[in-house]
Design a protein around this motif. Structure first.
Motif, PDB file in Angstrom:
ATOM      1  N   ALA A 120       0.829  -1.213   0.000  1.00 55.19           N
ATOM      2  CA  ALA A 120       0.000   0.000   0.000  1.00 55.19           C
ATOM      3  C   ALA A 120       0.863   1.262   0.000  1.00 55.19           C
ATOM      4  O   ALA A 120       0.505   2.273  -0.611  1.00 55.19           O
ATOM      5  N   ILE A 121       2.000   1.207   0.679  1.00 55.12           N
ATOM      6  CA  ILE A 121       2.928   2.340   0.652  1.00 55.12           C
ATOM      7  C   ILE A 121       3.498   2.517  -0.749  1.00 55.12           C
ATOM      8  O   ILE A 121       3.517   3.630  -1.295  1.00 55.12           O
ATOM      9  N   LEU A 122       3.972   1.423  -1.343  1.00 53.27           N
ATOM     10  CA  LEU A 122       4.599   1.535  -2.667  1.00 53.27           C
ATOM     11  C   LEU A 122       3.603   2.012  -3.722  1.00 53.27           C
ATOM     12  O   LEU A 122       3.969   2.775  -4.636  1.00 53.27           O
ATOM     13  N   GLU A 131      12.848  -2.642  -0.869  1.00 56.02           N
ATOM     14  CA  GLU A 131      14.156  -2.597  -0.199  1.00 56.02           C
ATOM     15  C   GLU A 131      14.483  -1.178   0.241  1.00 56.02           C
ATOM     16  O   GLU A 131      15.017  -0.966   1.333  1.00 56.02           O
ATOM     17  N   GLU A 132      14.166  -0.191  -0.582  1.00 57.88           N
ATOM     18  CA  GLU A 132      14.367   1.200  -0.165  1.00 57.88           C
ATOM     19  C   GLU A 132      13.526   1.529   1.064  1.00 57.88           C
ATOM     20  O   GLU A 132      13.981   2.213   1.984  1.00 57.88           O
ATOM     21  N   LEU A 133      12.296   0.998   1.087  1.00 56.35           N
ATOM     22  CA  LEU A 133      11.413   1.234   2.224  1.00 56.35           C
ATOM     23  C   LEU A 133      11.993   0.641   3.497  1.00 56.35           C
ATOM     24  O   LEU A 133      12.049   1.310   4.544  1.00 56.35           O
ATOM     25  N   TYR A 134      12.458  -0.591   3.424  1.00 53.27           N
ATOM     26  CA  TYR A 134      12.929  -1.287   4.620  1.00 53.27           C
ATOM     27  C   TYR A 134      14.382  -0.966   4.972  1.00 53.27           C
ATOM     28  O   TYR A 134      14.834  -1.320   6.066  1.00 53.27           O
ATOM     29  N   CYS A 135      15.082  -0.286   4.089  1.00 51.33           N
ATOM     30  CA  CYS A 135      16.415   0.236   4.436  1.00 51.33           C
ATOM     31  C   CYS A 135      16.348   1.717   4.807  1.00 51.33           C
ATOM     32  O   CYS A 135      17.370   2.382   4.925  1.00 51.33           O
ATOM     33  N   TYR A 136      15.129   2.214   4.961  1.00 52.09           N
ATOM     34  CA  TYR A 136      14.900   3.594   5.408  1.00 52.09           C
ATOM     35  C   TYR A 136      15.510   4.623   4.449  1.00 52.09           C
ATOM     36  O   TYR A 136      16.022   5.653   4.870  1.00 52.09           O
ATOM     37  N   LYS A 137      15.380   4.340   3.141  1.00 55.09           N
ATOM     38  CA  LYS A 137      15.877   5.288   2.138  1.00 55.09           C
ATOM     39  C   LYS A 137      14.855   6.394   1.871  1.00 55.09           C
ATOM     40  O   LYS A 137      15.187   7.390   1.230  1.00 55.09           O
ATOM     41  N   PHE A 138      13.625   6.199   2.314  1.00 48.74           N
ATOM     42  CA  PHE A 138      12.631   7.271   2.217  1.00 48.74           C
ATOM     43  C   PHE A 138      11.624   7.100   3.344  1.00 48.74           C
ATOM     44  O   PHE A 138      11.500   6.020   3.927  1.00 48.74           O
ATOM     45  N   THR A 139      10.935   8.180   3.661  1.00 50.26           N
ATOM     46  CA  THR A 139       9.947   8.171   4.741  1.00 50.26           C
ATOM     47  C   THR A 139       8.566   8.408   4.143  1.00 50.26           C
ATOM     48  O   THR A 139       8.247   9.520   3.730  1.00 50.26           O
ATOM     49  N   PRO A 140       7.740   7.368   4.060  1.00 50.95           N
ATOM     50  CA  PRO A 140       6.430   7.535   3.427  1.00 50.95           C
ATOM     51  C   PRO A 140       5.471   8.335   4.304  1.00 50.95           C
ATOM     52  O   PRO A 140       5.453   8.186   5.528  1.00 50.95           O
ATOM     53  N   ARG A 141       4.707   9.173   3.660  1.00 50.66           N
ATOM     54  CA  ARG A 141       3.656   9.928   4.343  1.00 50.66           C
ATOM     55  C   ARG A 141       2.273   9.449   3.952  1.00 50.66           C
ATOM     56  O   ARG A 141       1.291   9.744   4.641  1.00 50.66           O
ATOM     57  N   ALA A 177       7.431   1.420  10.954  1.00 48.89           N
ATOM     58  CA  ALA A 177       6.277   1.908  11.716  1.00 48.89           C
ATOM     59  C   ALA A 177       5.915   3.292  11.203  1.00 48.89           C
ATOM     60  O   ALA A 177       6.654   4.246  11.435  1.00 48.89           O
ATOM     61  N   TYR A 178       4.800   3.397  10.483  1.00 45.15           N
ATOM     62  CA  TYR A 178       4.368   4.668   9.914  1.00 45.15           C
ATOM     63  C   TYR A 178       2.866   4.837  10.103  1.00 45.15           C
ATOM     64  O   TYR A 178       2.097   3.880   9.946  1.00 45.15           O
ATOM     65  N   ASP A 179       2.453   6.046  10.396  1.00 47.96           N
ATOM     66  CA  ASP A 179       1.032   6.310  10.600  1.00 47.96           C
ATOM     67  C   ASP A 179       0.188   5.996   9.368  1.00 47.96           C
ATOM     68  O   ASP A 179      -0.993   5.653   9.490  1.00 47.96           O
ATOM     69  N   CYS A 180       0.790   6.098   8.198  1.00 50.04           N
ATOM     70  CA  CYS A 180       0.006   5.901   6.976  1.00 50.04           C
ATOM     71  C   CYS A 180      -0.423   4.453   6.766  1.00 50.04           C
ATOM     72  O   CYS A 180      -1.261   4.181   5.901  1.00 50.04           O
ATOM     73  N   ILE A 181       0.121   3.514   7.545  1.00 53.86           N
ATOM     74  CA  ILE A 181      -0.270   2.112   7.335  1.00 53.86           C
ATOM     75  C   ILE A 181      -1.130   1.558   8.475  1.00 53.86           C
ATOM     76  O   ILE A 181      -1.282   0.343   8.599  1.00 53.86           O
ATOM     77  N   TYR A 182      -1.697   2.425   9.287  1.00 55.22           N
ATOM     78  CA  TYR A 182      -2.772   1.939  10.136  1.00 55.22           C
ATOM     79  C   TYR A 182      -3.904   1.455   9.232  1.00 55.22           C
ATOM     80  O   TYR A 182      -4.391   2.216   8.389  1.00 55.22           O
ATOM     81  N   PRO A 183      -4.357   0.213   9.369  1.00 53.55           N
ATOM     82  CA  PRO A 183      -5.546  -0.178   8.610  1.00 53.55           C
ATOM     83  C   PRO A 183      -6.733   0.714   8.970  1.00 53.55           C
ATOM     84  O   PRO A 183      -6.920   1.084  10.130  1.00 53.55           O
ATOM     85  N   ARG A 184      -7.492   1.065   7.963  1.00 53.67           N
ATOM     86  CA  ARG A 184      -8.710   1.825   8.228  1.00 53.67           C
ATOM     87  C   ARG A 184      -9.704   0.954   8.980  1.00 53.67           C
ATOM     88  O   ARG A 184     -10.365   1.405   9.906  1.00 53.67           O
ATOM     89  N   TYR A 185      -9.790  -0.313   8.562  1.00 61.50           N
ATOM     90  CA  TYR A 185     -10.685  -1.260   9.217  1.00 61.50           C
ATOM     91  C   TYR A 185      -9.942  -2.582   9.435  1.00 61.50           C
ATOM     92  O   TYR A 185      -9.094  -2.974   8.628  1.00 61.50           O
ATOM     93  N   ALA A 186     -10.283  -3.246  10.533  1.00 62.83           N
ATOM     94  CA  ALA A 186      -9.788  -4.593  10.797  1.00 62.83           C
ATOM     95  C   ALA A 186     -10.975  -5.492  11.117  1.00 62.83           C
ATOM     96  O   ALA A 186     -11.946  -5.055  11.748  1.00 62.83           O
TER      97      ALA A 186
END
Length: 403
Positions: A120-122, A131-141, A177-186
């Motif tokens: 969902a982030i990508l 790999e960029e995400l998990y090596c902290y090469k960028f910070t998703p909003r 751990a990013y706020d943008c990946i809280y599921p809207r619903y579970a």
């Protein structure tokens, strides 16, 4: 009392972000969720799952029916394996991009949920890789809207902002751990979990216990996390033996699902520390190792290290397993052995040597704890100094049963 150890002048953040549906029949809520997506103009949904449980549980029939009712196209990615990899995340995201997905639906335990969150982030950040995400090469909003249909009672990922994936060629298993990946619903429907095998049932519930033992004892914990921790341990202690004996006991499944949801919220608030930081290298090196089993093998040694620093909190949350504790630091060896015996009594008797690790692996494992992105942060949150000597001691004390 444990609450006397809480610092009243330290401001703590308390998080409850996801709308979760809990109870037998909760899967029916997928109809309302898809109706909402349609109203928002979403026409296609990427569904991220593993190979079988999404169908065997009955969840997929409900998802397909709701999608057909509301005119949503489903793009099914069903290749997620335990301990998902960044390659799998990239593949899922590519499929979602081709399908024009406007949301991501995760169906399964922690692995499909974590893979779906990452995809969902990508999808919301074109040109980036896992790999960029998990090596902290960028910070998703931003990320696409996420829904998690949880099929296990352990992960907690359905109600928090965490995800994990393995970078195979580096033997790294970082967490994000990013706020943008809280599921809207579970959706936590115990009826969908009744097909878990006995070992899966054990391992996922032990994962929940580890979540709260850590969350309640970090340097950044809060009283909400401690309260959730105590109730989680009580419910797992009472219901895990019941469900092992009677797998179709939906009331016991309900209590375990509720415990796991609370545990996910607890570590969203209190974070994690040594048990998870030290388990990730284990399952990075041995991808077939169940995460909950890795945690079970480490937990007693971690408790022995950390109990003296947080004796009152640990005595409070562990009293169903080890009754009669006074919350004194010198109880640590007794508590560690009692927790190990509790695990053995549940049928989880393995230690690190049982799954192929030896004394010769300890230095490599310590290196991975130090080198893997994000694990240093977890270690820094432990209530004791998580230096290399401490980490090596935990690994060595987890090789064989305590004496």
């Amino acid at each position: 009392m444990w609450d006397e150890s809480m610092m009243y002048d330290a401001v703590r953040e308390i998080r409850t972000k996801t709308t979760a549906y809990l109870g037998v029949g909760a899967i029916e809520k997928i109809d309302d969720i898809f109706a909402e997506f349609t109203q928002e103009g979403i026409t296609a949904v990427l569904c991220v799952t593993g190979g079988h449980s999404y169908k065997l549980s009955g969840a997929w029939d409900k998802v397909e029916a709701a999608a057909a009712k509301h005119g949503l196209r489903l793009s099914l990615y069903n290749k997620v394996t335990p301990n998902p990899t960044t390659a799998s995340v990239d593949e899922a995201a590519a499929q979602g991009r081709e399908a024009g997905a406007g949301a991501v639906l995760c169906i399964g335990g922690g692995s499909p949920i974590d893979c779906g969150k990452s995809a969902a982030i990508l999808l919301a950040n074109p040109g980036k890789t896992a790999e960029e995400l998990y090596c902290y090469k960028f910070t998703p909003r931003t990320a696409l809207p996420i829904v998690a249909i949880n099929l296990t009672h352990g992960t907690g990922s359905e109600v928090n902002r965490f995800a994990v994936a393995t970078i195979t060629h580096l033997n790294y298993k970082p967490a994000i751990a990013y706020d943008c990946i809280y599921p809207r619903y579970a959706i936590d429907d115990p009826a969908l979990m009744s097909g878990l095998s006995p070992n899966q049932t054990r391992y996922v519930s032990i994962d929940a216990v580890n979540h709260v033992v850590e969350a309640a004892t970090t340097t950044c914990t809060n009283p909400f996390a401690v309260m959730l921790a105590a109730e989680t341990v009580r419910l797992v202690h009472a219901n895990l033996p019941r469900i092992i004996a009677h797998p179709d006991d939906l009331k016991a499944r309900y209590d375990l699902a509720y415990a796991a949801m609370m545990a996910g919220t607890a570590f969203d608030n209190g974070m994690l520390h040594l048990t998870h930081a030290l388990e990730h290298p284990l399952s990075a090196l041995k991808p077939t190792l169940a995460h909950g089993l890795g945690l079970a093998m480490l937990l007693p040694a971690v408790i022995e290290e950390c109990y003296p620093a947080r004796p009152q909190v640990m005595a409070h949350i562990l009293k169903p397993i080890v009754p009669g504790l006074s919350g004194m630091p010198d109880e640590a060896p007794k508590v560690a052995r009692a927790v190990e015996q509790w695990l053995f009594g549940l049928g989880v008797t393995e230690k690190l040597t049982s799954v192929g690790f030896t004394e010769a692996d300890v230095e490599t494992l310590c290196d991975l704890v130090e080198q893997t992105p994000s694990l240093g942060l977890l270690v820094s949150l432990a209530p004791v100094e998580g230096n290399r000597a401490c980490i090596a001691r935990i690994y060595r004390n987890s090789l064989v049963p305590m004496r």
